[in-house]
Design a protein around this motif. Sequence first.
Motif, PDB file in Angstrom:
ATOM      1  N   ILE A  63       0.832  -1.208   0.000  1.00  0.00           N
ATOM      2  CA  ILE A  63       0.000   0.000   0.000  1.00  0.00           C
ATOM      3  C   ILE A  63       0.867   1.259   0.000  1.00  0.00           C
ATOM      4  CG2 ILE A  63      -1.785   1.296   1.269  1.00  0.00           C
ATOM      5  CD1 ILE A  63      -2.766  -1.344   0.035  1.00  0.00           C
ATOM      6  N   ASP A  64       1.961   1.254   0.761  1.00  0.00           N
ATOM      7  CA  ASP A  64       2.852   2.421   0.804  1.00  0.00           C
ATOM      8  C   ASP A  64       3.451   2.701  -0.567  1.00  0.00           C
ATOM      9  OD1 ASP A  64       2.439   2.876   3.535  1.00  0.00           O
ATOM     10  OD2 ASP A  64       4.045   1.481   4.092  1.00  0.00           O
ATOM     11  N   TYR A  65       3.806   1.656  -1.303  1.00  0.00           N
ATOM     12  CA  TYR A  65       4.355   1.837  -2.645  1.00  0.00           C
ATOM     13  C   TYR A  65       3.326   2.485  -3.569  1.00  0.00           C
ATOM     14  CZ  TYR A  65       6.158   0.851  -7.280  1.00  0.00           C
ATOM     15  OH  TYR A  65       6.585   0.981  -8.574  1.00  0.00           O
ATOM     16  N   LEU A  66       2.104   1.957  -3.559  1.00  0.00           N
ATOM     17  CA  LEU A  66       1.049   2.550  -4.401  1.00  0.00           C
ATOM     18  C   LEU A  66       0.804   3.999  -4.019  1.00  0.00           C
ATOM     19  CD1 LEU A  66      -1.587  -0.328  -4.605  1.00  0.00           C
ATOM     20  CD2 LEU A  66       0.026   0.413  -6.371  1.00  0.00           C
ATOM     21  N   GLN A  67       0.801   4.272  -2.730  1.00  0.00           N
ATOM     22  CA  GLN A  67       0.563   5.631  -2.254  1.00  0.00           C
ATOM     23  C   GLN A  67       1.669   6.569  -2.741  1.00  0.00           C
ATOM     24  OE1 GLN A  67      -0.081   5.747   1.977  1.00  0.00           O
ATOM     25  NE2 GLN A  67      -0.762   7.855   1.943  1.00  0.00           N
ATOM     26  N   ARG A  71       1.122   9.093  -5.782  1.00  0.00           N
ATOM     27  CA  ARG A  71       0.950  10.275  -4.927  1.00  0.00           C
ATOM     28  C   ARG A  71      -0.482  10.394  -4.404  1.00  0.00           C
ATOM     29  NH1 ARG A  71       4.709  14.495  -8.257  1.00  0.00           N
ATOM     30  NH2 ARG A  71       6.636  13.342  -7.933  1.00  0.00           N
ATOM     31  N   ILE A  72      -0.907   9.350  -3.743  1.00  0.00           N
ATOM     32  CA  ILE A  72      -2.252   9.283  -3.170  1.00  0.00           C
ATOM     33  C   ILE A  72      -2.186   9.827  -1.750  1.00  0.00           C
ATOM     34  CG2 ILE A  72      -4.116   7.728  -2.513  1.00  0.00           C
ATOM     35  CD1 ILE A  72      -3.132   5.905  -4.820  1.00  0.00           C
ATOM     36  N   PRO A  73      -3.072  10.742  -1.380  1.00  0.00           N
ATOM     37  CA  PRO A  73      -2.951  11.429  -0.095  1.00  0.00           C
ATOM     38  C   PRO A  73      -3.199  10.582   1.153  1.00  0.00           C
ATOM     39  CG  PRO A  73      -4.909  12.190  -1.267  1.00  0.00           C
ATOM     40  CD  PRO A  73      -4.164  11.289  -2.196  1.00  0.00           C
ATOM     41  N   ASP A  74      -4.026   9.536   1.079  1.00  0.00           N
ATOM     42  CA  ASP A  74      -4.249   8.765   2.303  1.00  0.00           C
ATOM     43  C   ASP A  74      -4.278   7.265   2.029  1.00  0.00           C
ATOM     44  OD1 ASP A  74      -6.978   7.786   1.842  1.00  0.00           O
ATOM     45  OD2 ASP A  74      -7.657   9.818   2.261  1.00  0.00           O
ATOM     46  N   LYS A  75      -4.078   6.516   3.101  1.00  0.00           N
ATOM     47  CA  LYS A  75      -3.959   5.060   3.013  1.00  0.00           C
ATOM     48  C   LYS A  75      -5.249   4.395   2.527  1.00  0.00           C
ATOM     49  CE  LYS A  75      -0.037   3.856   5.651  1.00  0.00           C
ATOM     50  NZ  LYS A  75       0.931   3.780   4.580  1.00  0.00           N
ATOM     51  N   GLN A  76      -6.398   4.926   2.907  1.00  0.00           N
ATOM     52  CA  GLN A  76      -7.657   4.316   2.479  1.00  0.00           C
ATOM     53  C   GLN A  76      -7.809   4.381   0.966  1.00  0.00           C
ATOM     54  OE1 GLN A  76      -9.893   2.411   4.193  1.00  0.00           O
ATOM     55  NE2 GLN A  76     -10.620   2.036   2.126  1.00  0.00           N
TER      56      GLN A  76
END
Length: 99
Positions: A63-67, A71-76
Amino acid sequence: MELFDKLYDEHENAKVRFIGFTTEDTRYDFGIIYTNLFFGKPLVVCMQTGRSTLLDPKDIEDIDYLQTVFRIPDKQQASDLADFFSTTLPSIPFVTQYE
């Protein structure tokens, strides 16, 4: 004298899928390029931002890699995207590109 050493120059008829979808918070538009290059990993391009990456099932679990890569602002939101990719991208075995 040559200015560069060509590493590869391949021509391929690749399968491309364009898909747009929404979650509760965000709209996504992706191009997914399926190729025999890059160890069989599909090239995923965000059509809104131009950000791209090669993804396989292990990458989707991170999930951290995708974020980071998109450049996705939150984990959800990154988790929602991981759910989408896990049902959309094929679970292919690791393929050796160079023999």
